[in-house]
Design an enzyme around this catalytic site. Structure first.
Site, PDB file in Angstrom:
ATOM      1  N   HIS A  24       0.844  -1.206   0.000  1.00 48.25           N
ATOM      2  CA  HIS A  24       0.000   0.000   0.000  1.00 48.25           C
ATOM      3  C   HIS A  24       0.875   1.251   0.000  1.00 48.25           C
ATOM      4  O   HIS A  24       0.646   2.189  -0.773  1.00 48.25           O
ATOM      5  CB  HIS A  24      -0.917  -0.023   1.227  1.00 48.25           C
ATOM      6  N   GLU A  25       1.890   1.248   0.860  1.00 48.24           N
ATOM      7  CA  GLU A  25       2.785   2.403   0.934  1.00 48.24           C
ATOM      8  C   GLU A  25       3.632   2.532  -0.327  1.00 48.24           C
ATOM      9  O   GLU A  25       3.977   3.645  -0.738  1.00 48.24           O
ATOM     10  CB  GLU A  25       3.668   2.306   2.185  1.00 48.24           C
ATOM     11  N   HIS A  28       1.896   4.597  -2.768  1.00 47.92           N
ATOM     12  CA  HIS A  28       2.090   6.035  -2.598  1.00 47.92           C
ATOM     13  C   HIS A  28       3.494   6.456  -3.037  1.00 47.92           C
ATOM     14  O   HIS A  28       3.678   7.523  -3.646  1.00 47.92           O
ATOM     15  CB  HIS A  28       1.912   6.426  -1.128  1.00 47.92           C
TER      16      HIS A  28
END
Length: 448
Positions: A24-25, A28
């Site tokens: 998920h990170e 980003h």
């Protein structure tokens, strides 16, 4: 062995959660770097740093508690306007109450900003780039959900009622003999038994029309619609094709929907109807589905998750009533990380589940978890990703309106002013998490 299998299932979900959040990170991180934003840190976990290394402008590391993660991006919030910094205006109610809190948070958030970062700060990026960066994380979870669920339904298959007979009842019990375990002379011989059908027979056609192996409800639909009429069946037994006829018995049975589930009225009472009945049941098999079925399966799961999120306050009330009362937990209700791990452990430790089905169930659980992370992070409230997306979109609308009316020097939307609301949301999330963990320990959802 059961304890070890249980712990194995829990460990599997711990690893899945850690990987899902880490990726998920990454969702980003990649667009942030692509758009030139400086990212000082990419960390997996919270607490004390176990180890780290630096590549380029970013420090990558692992922390003591690997159930989470974050990236730090420079310039998430604009500096305080000069008029406020010089106190040329009388402070309003908001500044009197929360001004110092907001200023402290702004200073902490911007402490890594350097003079060389000018022009590449987060709040200085075009609106679409900010939206892409913040949606990158949830998008990765959506992809993982698609991938894992796709592997399950196309590789392991979906439990499906088939046209292979699993059980044939000898009789249809009379009203006077409804609770008996054996047939009596008063009972009517079941049509399927009278027609000579046996467990293991696979019905291939009805009244001369071929039926697919996974079309059990198409077959039973013909049976239900033709009480008292002869129906011709073709079936295979031991690889040999055979034929027979049966005449469905008129009886009262539950009304079923397209998926074969009983239909209830507005009061929750099961609807019934006078239909044909022959006294046989279907064998359930895992049947692989085409890739084209993946979007609909994922879509249905997202609708279910979205319904839970939309009614989250009432769902949490239900959890509290179950946790501290006598009600049972809703199997489709929210669960914590502890609950997900417990479910995974119970599945892995269950002796009645084949290993292939265990793997499929755990992968499906992991896919559902990623879909939940995707949906939850889209909630338009800070500190969630959806809150930052809404802030960026609001600024886009603000700038568009300003251009229409010929206004210039539109100030960036200062989302840090929503810090008090952010604290309220964070506190609510902690409270909900604590309640769910308590419920998952002392009043867990029963899956068996």
């Amino acid at each position: 062995m059961n304890v070890l299998m249980f712990l194995g299932g829990v460990l599997f979900m711990v690893v899945v959660i850690a990987i899902s959040i880490a990726l998920h990170e990454v969702g980003h991180l990649i667009p942030a770097k692509k758009f030139g934003l400086r990212v000082p840190q990419y960390m997996i976990g919270f607490g004390k740093t176990i180890f780290s290394f630096k590549r380029g402008e970013t420090e990558y590391g692992l922390k003591a508690l690997p159930l989470g993660g974050y990236i730090s991006m420079v310039g998430m919030y604009p500096p305080r306007p000069a008029t406020e910094a010089g106190k040329q205006k009388k402070p309003g109610f908001f500044n009197k109450i929360f001004g110092q809190m907001v200023d402290d948070a702004r200073s902490q958030a911007n402490e890594n900003v350097q003079s060389s970062d000018e022009g590449r700060l987060f709040y200085q990026l075009p609106i679409y780039k900010r939206v892409i960066i913040m949606l990158g994380g949830p998008f990765v979870n959506l992809l993982l959900g698609f991938l894992l669920i796709g592997v399950v339904i196309t590789g392991f298959g979906v439990p499906t009622t088939t046209t292979t007979v699993s059980e044939v009842y000898q009789c249809i019990a009379s009203a006077e003999n409804a609770d008996a375990t054996e047939c009596t002379a008063k009972d009517t011989e079941a049509p399927a038994y009278a027609a000579g059908l046996l467990p293991g027979d696979t019905i291939t056609s009805v009244n001369g029309t071929a039926v697919a192996h996974d079309a059990w409800y198409e077959l039973t639909g013909v049976i239900r619609d033709h009480p008292g009429q002869s129906i011709a069946l073709t079936y295979t037994r031991g690889g040999v094709e055979q034929q027979t006829t049966l005449k469905p018995y008129l009886t009262e049975r539950p009304v079923l929907d397209d998926q074969g589930y009983p239909v209830t009225d507005e009061n929750g009472t099961m609807k019934t109807a006078q239909v044909g009945f022959v006294g046989m049941s279907s064998q359930v098999e895992n049947i692989a589905q085409p890739v084209t079925e993946v979007p609909s399966v994922v879509g249905n799961q997202l609708l279910t998750i979205g319904n839970v999120i939309l009614h989250l306050p009432q769902r949490m009330v239900d959890v509290a009533q179950a946790a501290f009362g006598t009600e049972e937990r809703d199997p489709n209700g929210p669960v914590s990380i502890v609950g997900v791990g417990r479910i995974a452990g119970e599945i892995n430790a269950h002796e009645g589940i084949a290993m292939g089905d265990k793997i499929a169930s755990l992968l499906s659980l992991a896919g559902g978890l990623n879909l939940a992370l995707f949906a939850f992070n889209l909630i338009p409230l800070l500190p969630l990703d959806g809150g930052h997306v809404i802030g960026a979109l609001y600024e886009g609308v603000k700038r568009t309106v300003a251009r229409i009316f010929g206004r210039k020097n539109v100030a960036p939307v200062d989302t840090i002013k929503l810090l008090p609301l952010t604290y309220v949301v964070a506190a609510a999330m902690l409270l909900m998490g604590g309640l769910l963990i308590y419920a998952d320990i002392f009043k867990p959802i029963s899956i068996f």
